[in-house]
Write an enzyme that holds these catalytic residues in place. Structure first.
Site, short mmCIF file in Angstrom:
data_model
loop_
_atom_site.label_atom_id
_atom_site.label_comp_id
_atom_site.label_asym_id
_atom_site.label_seq_id
_atom_site.Cartn_x
_atom_site.Cartn_y
_atom_site.Cartn_z
N GLY A 112 129.93 46.00 -35.08
CA GLY A 112 129.93 45.12 -34.40
C GLY A 112 130.62 44.70 -33.08
O GLY A 112 130.82 43.65 -32.59
N GLU A 132 131.13 50.98 -38.69
CA GLU A 132 129.65 51.21 -38.36
C GLU A 132 129.24 50.89 -36.93
O GLU A 132 128.38 49.78 -36.90
CB GLU A 132 128.64 50.51 -39.42
CG GLU A 132 128.96 50.87 -40.73
CD GLU A 132 128.21 50.04 -41.78
OE1 GLU A 132 128.25 50.32 -42.83
OE2 GLU A 132 127.69 49.01 -41.40
N GLY A 143 127.28 50.35 -33.61
CA GLY A 143 126.06 50.90 -33.07
C GLY A 143 125.97 50.56 -31.73
O GLY A 143 126.07 51.77 -30.99
N TYR A 170 117.19 36.78 -27.35
CA TYR A 170 118.32 36.28 -27.49
C TYR A 170 118.90 35.67 -26.12
O TYR A 170 120.07 35.29 -25.97
CB TYR A 170 119.51 37.19 -27.87
CG TYR A 170 118.97 38.16 -29.15
CD1 TYR A 170 118.83 37.80 -30.31
CD2 TYR A 170 119.02 39.54 -28.77
CE1 TYR A 170 118.41 38.65 -31.32
CE2 TYR A 170 118.60 40.58 -29.63
CZ TYR A 170 118.34 39.99 -30.82
OH TYR A 170 117.99 40.79 -32.08
N CYS A 223 101.50 39.60 -20.61
CA CYS A 223 100.54 38.31 -20.72
C CYS A 223 101.46 37.43 -21.52
O CYS A 223 100.82 36.96 -22.62
CB CYS A 223 99.48 38.51 -21.27
SG CYS A 223 98.38 39.53 -19.99
N TYR A 242 119.65 49.02 -29.09
CA TYR A 242 118.54 48.03 -29.27
C TYR A 242 117.47 47.63 -28.22
O TYR A 242 117.01 46.65 -28.32
CB TYR A 242 119.03 46.71 -29.71
CG TYR A 242 120.16 46.64 -30.91
CD1 TYR A 242 119.76 47.06 -32.01
CD2 TYR A 242 121.66 46.55 -30.58
CE1 TYR A 242 120.65 47.10 -32.98
CE2 TYR A 242 122.70 46.89 -31.44
CZ TYR A 242 122.25 47.12 -32.90
OH TYR A 242 123.16 47.42 -33.86
N1 LLP Z 1 126.15 47.83 -39.78
C1 LLP Z 1 125.26 46.92 -40.23
C2 LLP Z 1 125.17 46.61 -41.82
C3 LLP Z 1 124.69 46.14 -39.20
O1 LLP Z 1 123.60 45.14 -39.77
C4 LLP Z 1 124.64 46.61 -37.89
C5 LLP Z 1 123.71 45.91 -37.21
C6 LLP Z 1 125.66 47.33 -37.52
C7 LLP Z 1 126.45 47.98 -38.20
C8 LLP Z 1 125.89 47.67 -36.09
O2 LLP Z 1 126.30 46.66 -35.34
P1 LLP Z 1 126.73 46.92 -33.92
O3 LLP Z 1 128.20 47.83 -33.76
O4 LLP Z 1 125.50 47.59 -33.21
O5 LLP Z 1 126.74 45.35 -33.24
N2 LLP Z 1 119.18 43.47 -32.35
C9 LLP Z 1 120.34 42.79 -32.20
C10 LLP Z 1 121.31 43.51 -32.97
C11 LLP Z 1 121.25 43.22 -34.51
C12 LLP Z 1 122.31 43.92 -35.30
C13 LLP Z 1 121.85 44.23 -36.63
N3 LLP Z 1 122.90 44.92 -37.27
C14 LLP Z 1 120.63 42.91 -30.73
O6 LLP Z 1 119.73 43.72 -29.88
O7 LLP Z 1 121.64 42.58 -30.33
#
Ligand code: LLP
Length: 431
Positions: free
Chosen positions: A248, A290, A292, A334, A361, A390
């Site tokens: 996050g 975690e 991402g 978003y 379109c 993403y």
């Molecule tokens: N762990 C879990 C259980 C998650 O559900 C997520 C993201 C992460 C880790 C990684 O979070 P990060 O570090 O990337 O913030 N599609 C959306 C983001 C959805 C995130 C879903 N879960 C976007 O494009 O902003």
């Protein structure tokens, strides 16, 4: 520039990871995803080093591969000694095909089917992050049929709101993910898990949301999770060995976003975790995180070719590009902010304010609105920054548009990590 992998070269072109983006657009065509391999590795090392310094041995970052999943990223993560978070048989298959050591993977998701569960066990997934009671029962049954005892974490919702976009906030009591502490259901599923012979409960997991810039929400979540671990210890005698705080941490999409020092945030979280454990008389569990987005977002960039500049007299101006919501649905979904630069002339006077529109379109197919830029001409290259997370992973074939290739930029050279989807690929499954 919003990230130190961006510069302007001697030709006045936008350079990314030291490469001339206009040249790359010529070489590979557009739309084109670029990924800065060194930046990905740098972020992975920041997380690993910071976590190793402040948390007990075995505390590791998992790359949340939903942010960007392809074989090459799993190879890079394996080389960097990272664990991974996977959420589908597709991600598991991709990681395993790339030779990723699957015992270092964590299988997430709020609705794993029986066949997902069987597949994940067969692929040697290290840990299941179990979401709910039905999944727990199914996993125990299938693991039993296969004659194994599967290591698990239980996903728990601490009930906090990190004030991020509501579609990516996941930690509140009413979230579709996990079992709530507040309702007593988290404790209930823990007690059940402890009675089952084919699952081995190792600890707990939470994930509160995404694009979070402060350590405070993580500290609150950790505090509540540690209270829960203490409650579990008191009522069952079980002491969790692992606590996964989810992903996050935010990234800089525009200069309005703060610069974030992930190492420092991790140290802030660690100080709070260690103090809380001492207060509770708990040995500090292995801590997992975690990330991402924060591993790959600013390692990415998308290049497009401008097709038209359409001025609707007295209203607005559209700059149309050869990609859009098919390669980046995040503005449509978003209203995500992005920084847009004219790669051919990023430093020219910004004499236009325009909406960057995609080729689909669909009126909502926009990449960004109210962008100040030098007025482009047909054929010039537009760069959208910070698209490494993403974007490729959420791309679609709407309007039968093929996904762009992913080109990695490394110290050794540029190379294709994922090929461009051809017409043949698009029709590959059609009868
Ligand atoms: N762990 C879990 C259980 C998650 O559900 C997520 C993201 C992460 C880790 C990684 O979070 P990060 O570090 O990337 O913030 N599609 C959306 C983001 C959805 C995130 C879903 N879960 C976007 O494009 O902003």
């Amino acid at each position: 520039m919003i990230c130190n992998n961006l510069s302007v070269n001697e030709k006045g072109h936008l350079a990314f990871a030291g490469y001339d983006t206009v040249e790359l657009a010529k070489k590979y065509g557009t739309p084109l995803y670029l990924m800065d391999e060194e930046k990905i590795r740098e972020h992975a090392r920041t997380y690993k080093t910071a976590m190793a310094a402040v948390f007990p041995a075995g505390s590791v970052p998992e790359f949340a591969s939903k942010a960007f999943s392809c074989k090459q990223i799993y190879r890079i993560m394996a080389e960097e000694g990272m664990d991974i978070d996977v959420v589908s048989p597709g991600e598991i298959y991709t990681a395993a095909s790339a030779g990723f050591p699957m015992e270092k993977s964590f299988f997430h998701g709020n609705n794993k089917t029986d066949s997902d569960i069987a597949f994940a066990i067969d692929q040697g997934v290290g840990y299941f992050v179990v979401d709910n009671a039905e999944e727990l029962a199914a996993l125990n049954r299938i693991a039993g049929e296969k004659g194994i005892c599967q290591k698990i974490l239980l996903r728990v919702t601490p009930g906090i709101d990190p004030h991020t976009h509501k579609k990516i906030s996941t930690g509140s009591v009413e979230s579709k993910f996990g079992m709530a502490i507040a309702t007593g259901q988290a404790l209930e599923i823990t007690k059940t898990a402890l009675t089952l012979p084919h699952v081995a409960l190792c600890g707990f997991h939470c994930h509160i949301g995404s694009q979070i810039f402060e350590s405070a929400p993580f500290i609150t979540a950790a505090d509540m999770m540690l209270d829960f671990i203490d409650e579990v210890r008191t009522s069952t005698g079980f002491t969790a060995k692992m606590l996964d705080l989810g992903g996050g941490f935010g990234v800089r999409y525009t200069k309005d976003d703060p610069v974030i020092d992930y190492g420092e945030k991790i140290r802030e979280v660690a100080a709070a975790v260690n103090a809380k454990c001492e207060k509770l008389g708990l040995a500090v569990p292995k801590i997992l995180m975690e990330p991402g987005r924060s591993l790959v977002a600013d390692a990415g960039m998308t290049l497009y070719t401008v097709g038209s500049v359409k001025e609707i007299t007295g209203y607005k101006t559209y700059v149309s590009i050869d990609g859009g919501m098919t390669d980046n649905p995040r503005y449509t979904l978003y209203e995500s902010p992005y920084t847009v630069l004219l790669a051919d002339r990023p430093e020219d006077p910004q004499n236009l304010v325009a909406t960057v529109g995609g080729r689909c379109c669909e009126s909502g197919d926009l990449i960004q609105e109210n962008v100040a830029m030098p007025r482009p001409v047909r054929g010039e290259i537009l760069a959208v920054l910070t698209t490494g997370a993403y974007n490729y992973s959420m791309a679609s074939n709407y309007n039968r548009v093929g996904r762009p290739p992913v080109v990695m930029l490394s110290k050794q050279g540029d190379y294709v990590a994922v090929e461009r989807e051809s017409f043949k690929h698009l029709c590959a499954l059609d009868k």
